[in-house]
Each structure stands twice: as structure tokens, then as C-alpha cells.
Write a protein that holds these residues in place. Structure first.
Motif, PDB file in Angstrom:
ATOM      1  N   MET A 145       0.829  -1.206   0.000  1.00  0.00           N
ATOM      2  CA  MET A 145       0.000   0.000   0.000  1.00  0.00           C
ATOM      3  C   MET A 145       0.860   1.252   0.000  1.00  0.00           C
ATOM      4  SD  MET A 145      -2.756  -1.331   2.798  1.00  0.00           S
ATOM      5  CE  MET A 145      -3.443   0.290   3.107  1.00  0.00           C
ATOM      6  N   THR A 146       1.915   1.226   0.810  1.00  0.00           N
ATOM      7  CA  THR A 146       2.791   2.399   0.920  1.00  0.00           C
ATOM      8  C   THR A 146       3.505   2.682  -0.394  1.00  0.00           C
ATOM      9  OG1 THR A 146       3.146   1.909   3.268  1.00  0.00           O
ATOM     10  CG2 THR A 146       4.678   3.433   2.227  1.00  0.00           C
ATOM     11  N   LEU A 147       3.994   1.638  -1.051  1.00  0.00           N
ATOM     12  CA  LEU A 147       4.699   1.817  -2.321  1.00  0.00           C
ATOM     13  C   LEU A 147       3.767   2.368  -3.397  1.00  0.00           C
ATOM     14  CD1 LEU A 147       6.907  -1.424  -2.402  1.00  0.00           C
ATOM     15  CD2 LEU A 147       7.643   0.926  -1.961  1.00  0.00           C
ATOM     16  N   ILE A 148       2.524   1.875  -3.425  1.00  0.00           N
ATOM     17  CA  ILE A 148       1.541   2.387  -4.387  1.00  0.00           C
ATOM     18  C   ILE A 148       1.323   3.874  -4.163  1.00  0.00           C
ATOM     19  CG2 ILE A 148      -0.902   2.322  -5.074  1.00  0.00           C
ATOM     20  CD1 ILE A 148      -0.863  -0.673  -4.391  1.00  0.00           C
ATOM     21  N   LEU A 149       1.138   4.236  -2.915  1.00  0.00           N
ATOM     22  CA  LEU A 149       0.852   5.634  -2.580  1.00  0.00           C
ATOM     23  C   LEU A 149       2.036   6.541  -2.906  1.00  0.00           C
ATOM     24  CD1 LEU A 149      -1.226   7.529  -1.318  1.00  0.00           C
ATOM     25  CD2 LEU A 149      -0.153   7.133   0.878  1.00  0.00           C
ATOM     26  N   LEU A 150       3.260   6.094  -2.626  1.00  0.00           N
ATOM     27  CA  LEU A 150       4.441   6.916  -2.902  1.00  0.00           C
ATOM     28  C   LEU A 150       4.595   7.187  -4.395  1.00  0.00           C
ATOM     29  CD1 LEU A 150       7.076   5.381  -0.437  1.00  0.00           C
ATOM     30  CD2 LEU A 150       6.005   7.639  -0.310  1.00  0.00           C
ATOM     31  N   GLY A 151       4.336   6.166  -5.213  1.00  0.00           N
ATOM     32  CA  GLY A 151       4.446   6.353  -6.653  1.00  0.00           C
ATOM     33  C   GLY A 151       3.459   7.367  -7.180  1.00  0.00           C
ATOM     34  N   VAL A 152       2.211   7.281  -6.698  1.00  0.00           N
ATOM     35  CA  VAL A 152       1.175   8.220  -7.133  1.00  0.00           C
ATOM     36  C   VAL A 152       1.483   9.625  -6.646  1.00  0.00           C
ATOM     37  CG1 VAL A 152      -1.268   8.808  -6.924  1.00  0.00           C
ATOM     38  CG2 VAL A 152      -0.590   6.435  -7.229  1.00  0.00           C
ATOM     39  N   ALA A 153       1.867   9.722  -5.377  1.00  0.00           N
ATOM     40  CA  ALA A 153       2.114  11.042  -4.786  1.00  0.00           C
ATOM     41  C   ALA A 153       3.265  11.758  -5.472  1.00  0.00           C
ATOM     42  CB  ALA A 153       2.409  10.899  -3.290  1.00  0.00           C
ATOM     43  N   ALA A 154       4.266  11.010  -5.946  1.00  0.00           N
ATOM     44  CA  ALA A 154       5.445  11.630  -6.533  1.00  0.00           C
ATOM     45  C   ALA A 154       5.089  12.527  -7.706  1.00  0.00           C
ATOM     46  CB  ALA A 154       6.443  10.555  -6.972  1.00  0.00           C
ATOM     47  N   TYR A 155       4.349  11.971  -8.695  1.00  0.00           N
ATOM     48  CA  TYR A 155       4.074  12.808  -9.866  1.00  0.00           C
ATOM     49  C   TYR A 155       2.919  13.774  -9.627  1.00  0.00           C
ATOM     50  CZ  TYR A 155       0.371   9.466 -11.387  1.00  0.00           C
ATOM     51  OH  TYR A 155      -0.734   8.660 -11.478  1.00  0.00           O
TER      52      TYR A 155
END
Length: 491
Positions: free
Chosen positions: A163-173
Motif C-alpha cells: 500500500m505504501t509503495l503504491i501511494l508513494l508512486g502516485v504522490a510523486a508525480y
């Protein structure tokens, strides 16, 4: 048990994620001010608007919820999609509320309300929108994690990491590129998602046989699988709530309205709605067919009522071959990233533009405004991560989405219609509608957690609570507006 290969399928997923995030980061150079960040400079054309809106409203949580409806109710579970498609077409064709909203060139709904109802109503509207929106979005990450653990075979202990990795990827861009990145990545995700889901539907129909699937549905669910009015299995109160929520969400759901506000003109905004209306039906029909396929594959007894949401991803894990399963996971991640990025920027725009308005008063520089919008997106991401970890979802996921959405859809739809078309509407009526529209669904969420009231809440059900909320908010607006003393001096 899963056919997911961590080298072949995992490579497909990683390649897609890297490409999407790179595309989202690349367009950050075009973000020069807050207007670019929040509404893409109001330059979105018809086809990009349709692709972005269709992709935004089809995330993993939505797909799982709608597949669950198909598993439990058969084709009757498509009822909300029919209502949404009809509502979007009618609103787009007539321009009802959409035309005056786009003509005002506002960034958010509460900004429009300030002209009619005053600054306090604008602030209160912003609070309710963010409350309902964040509660609604709060379960998205957990459902994405559940999907990935079921399909890819991750140990459930690693759910939080996924869940954390998914969120970090989305939040980045999203943090760097704002709405411009959202539109570009939405377009990519729309293409990938369409290819992946259509391929899966063809595969299950080819492998199981359409007639055999319908035969299983007939035997297991009976006539109620085709008629939501039959034996009250789906229920009139649920159908009424579907229709009310459909029109309210088309008119006021911030992620939908943001596409209207980002369109290059009012005519384009209306055509975006008309063009997207078939996809509103498809976002229910395709998952429902997959849910029906899972019912045929597993039968009715493998999954309990609360576990039915896992039927579709479990079928994917066992049925899809190596390579295709990687494309499907990438497609579902595409859908989820699109939804999460759009929702994060939608709620941050309301917080900045409306709730924080008394602080910045519209006087902050673009650099400071951009910085604060990015901070808000990061804070929303943290909230979503924490909420997704501890909230215990009860009942159908779609029911939860309806109830939390109603917290603000009920009152905001009333305020929007009144602001556009009812001259006597005033701030007393607006505040009354906001209070009632928020109180009823919030009381349902709270009372279902209290042991003393759980049985009663179950007996009444969420659909009656939801439908009553819309009528109560409209009545509150009517009565509140009429009882406010007139400011006109009498001779």
C-alpha cells in the motif's frame, strides 16, 4: 495459488510503473502557477477530458466493488451504472448546472457558493466536501493491497508495504505535476486499462462460455439476477438511492467537476460529459461480468458474504496465464493510480481554495500557493495510509462508498441547484442543508459501530438512510431559506 510470475509479470508491472511515473514527472515543467496545478490552465480538449474522466472513475476499489455487485446480484448489480450513465448524458446534453458552473470559471464548488451564500457557507462546504471525500477515498489503498495480495500471491503481512509503495508512486508525480500530470497519466492509464480489462473479459467468456455462465447465474441467483425489482432482493430503496446519488455525483463530485472546470470552454465541458456517459455504464458492466464469471468458476459457497469482494481477484490469480496476468495487474494499477492522483488533487484543491481561504485571502504568490498545495497532497497521502490500515470495512464496499459520498453529495447538490436556479435560496437554508446532509450519513457510520444500535441499524439499512438524506437536505434548504427574516425595510 497464483500464476503470477515475479520475473515476467513483475517485469511488465515495473516497466509500466516506471514509464507512467516518468511521464508524470516530465510534464511538471509546464506547471507555472496554481491555476496550472489545479485546473491544467483550463486548456483540456474533448478527447483528453473523456479519457481522463473515464480513467479517474475506474479504480481498483471501484472495480472490486462492482465485481462484488455482479457476484451477489448478477446483472441487477449494474443498476448504479445505468443511473450514472443516464445522469451524465442528461446533464451533459442539457448543461444543467454544468453550464453556469463552467461559465463562472471557478476552481471548486464552494467558490461558486460564496457569491450566493457568503464566505461562511463557502468554508463550511469545503469542510464537508473534504470530510466526505477523504472518508470515501480512505478504503482505496486497502482494496488495492487486497487485490494485489490475492492476484500476485503476496503474503498478507506485506500488505502495508504494498500500500505504501503504491501511494508513494502516485504522490510523486501528483505533488510535482499537479493536474497536468494527472491528465497525461490518465490518458496512458486509460489505454492500458482498456486493453487489459477487455482482454480478460474475452478470455473468461471464451474459456467458460457465455451460455454456461448465464446458466450458472440462472441456477444460483434466479430471476433476481436480471431484474432489480424482482422479490425486492436489490430493493426499491436501493434503486432510489442509486438514482439520487447518480445525479448528485455527476453534478458535484469534485473529481468529476474538476474535468468540467479544466475544459477549454463550456461547450467542451458538456461534450466531455456526453462522451463519458457510456464509460459510466462500462465501469459497472465489465466488473459485473467478471463477478458473474467468478460465481460460475467458484460457485456460491466458496466465499462468504463479507469475502465476496475477493472472488474476482482470486479468479484472476488462478485463471489468467503468465504474461496476461502481468498486463492485467498493470491495468488495474493504472486504474488505481489514476483514481488516487485525481482524488488527492481534488481534495487538496478544496482545502487550499476554500478552507484555507481565510488564511491566504487569495494574496499568496504562485510559488507559495504551489508549495502549500503540494504539502496538502502529501498530508492527504499520510491520512489515506493510516485510515486504510485501521478502518474495518463492513458490508458491501459499494454501500460504504455510497454512504460516505452522501455526506457531501446530498447537501452540495442541493446548494448547487439552488445557487443556479432558485432565487430565494440564502445562507440559512444552505447551512441547514449542509448540517442535515452531513449528520444523517455520519450517524449511520457511527451507530453501526455501537453494539447497542447495530441490530437496529442493520434492520433499517443504509439505503433508507441515504435516500432520506437527499430529501432532508432539500427540505432543510427550503425551510431555512424561507424562515430567514427579510433584510428589506418596510415602508
Amino acid at each position: 495459488m497464483t500464476n503470477f510470475d515475479f520475473f515476467i509479470d513483475g517485469g511488465i508491472v515495473v516497466l509500466y510503473l516506471v514509464g507512467t511515473i516518468a511521464a508524470g514527472l516530465w510534464v511538471r515543467r509546464y506547471v507555472r502557477n496554481v491555476n496550472d496545478f489545479l485546473v491544467a490552465g483550463r486548456s483540456v480538449d474533448l478527447y483528453l477530458g473523456i479519457a481522463s474522466l473515464a480513467a479517474t472513475e475506474f479504480g481498483i476499489a471501484t472495480c472490486m466493488a462492482n465485481a462484488e455487485l455482479g457476484f451477489k446480484y448478477g446483472f441487477a448489480g449494474i443498476t448504479p451504472g445505468i443511473a450514472l450513465a443516464f445522469a451524465m448524458f442528461v446533464v451533459g446534453y442539457t448543461g444543467f448546472c454544468v453550464k453556469p458552473l463552467r461559465d463562472k470559471q471557478v476552481i471548486t464548488l464552494p467558490e461558486l457558493f460564496e457569491d450566493k451564500f457568503g464566505a461562511r457557507v463557502r468554508w463550511a462546504s469545503g469542510v464537508v466536501i473534504v470530510l466526505g471525500g477523504l472518508l470515501n477515498m480512505g478504503v482505496f489503498l486497502r482494496q488495492a493491497g487486497n487485490f494485489l495480495t490475492a492476484v500476485c500471491g503476496f503474503d498478507i503481512a506485506y500488505l502495508e508495504i504494498v500500500m505504501t509503495l503504491i501511494l508513494l508512486g502516485v504522490a510523486a508525480y501528483t505533488i510535482l505535476g499537479g493536474m497536468i500530470s494527472v491528465f497525461i497519466t490518465d490518458y496512458i492509464q486509460f489505454v492500458v486499462m482498456s486493453i487489459g480489462l477487455i482482454a480478460v473479459v474475452f478470455l473468461v467468456v471464451y474459456q467458460f462460455g457465455w451460455i454456461d455462465m448465464l446458466s450458472s447465474l440462472d441456477q444460483i441467483r434466479g430471476p433476481v439476477a436480471y431484474n432489480p425489482f424482482e422479490d425486492d432482493t436489490y430493493g426499491l430503496d436501493r434503486i432510489l438511492l442509486d438514482v439520487l446519488l447518480a445525479f448528485a455525483s455527476i453534478l458535484t463530485w469534485q473529481t468529476i467537476i474538476s474535468r468540467v472546470l479544466s475544459a477549454k470552454d463550456t461547450k467542451t465541458a458538456k461534450h466531455i460529459f456526453i462522451g463519458t456517459s457510456p464509460f459510466m455504464l462500462a465501469r459497472f458492466a465489465i466488473p459485473a461480468i467478471l463477478g458473474i464469471a467468478a460465481l460460475h468458476y467458484f460457485g456460491p459457497d466458496k466465499f462468504t458474504d463479507s469475502e465476496a469482494i475477493l472472488a474476482m481477484p482470486t479468479m484472476f490469480a488462478q485463471l489468467l496465464p503468465v504474461g496476461l496476468i502481468g498486463i492485467v495487474v498493470a491495468a488495474m494499477l493504472a486504474a488505481d493510480m489514476s483514481t488516487n492522483s485525481s482524488y488527492m488533487i481534488a481534495w487538496s484543491s478544496v482545502i487550499y481554495n476554500d478552507i484555507m481561504k481565510p488564511i491566504h485571502k487569495g494574496l499568496w504568490s504562485d510559488a507559495k500557493g504551489l508549495r502549500w498545495n503540494r504539502i496538502l497532497i502529501a498530508l492527504i497521502g499520510i491520512f489515506l495510509l493510516l485510515y486504510g490500515l485501521w478502518y474495518p470495512l463492513k458490508g458491501d464496499l459499494w454501500v460504504y462508498l455510497q454512504v460516505t459520498g452522501t455526506i457531501y453529495l446530498s447537501s452540495m447538490s442541493v446548494l448547487l441547484i439552488a445557487a443556479c436556479y432558485w432565487k430565494p435560496a440564502n445562507n440559512w437554508g444552505a447551512i441547514a442543508a449542509i448540517a442535515i446532509g452531513c449528520a444523517i450519513p455520519m450517524s449511520y457510520l457511527i451507530l453501526q459501530e455501537v453494539s447497542v444500535t447495530q441490530e437496529w441499524i442493520l434492520e433499517v439499512g443504509p439505503y433508507k438512510f441515504g435516500a432520506v438524506t437527499y430529501f432532508a437536505a432539500a427540505l432543510a434548504m427550503f425551510i431555512g431559506s424561507l424562515i430567514k427574516p427579510s433584510n428589506k425595510k418596510t415602508k
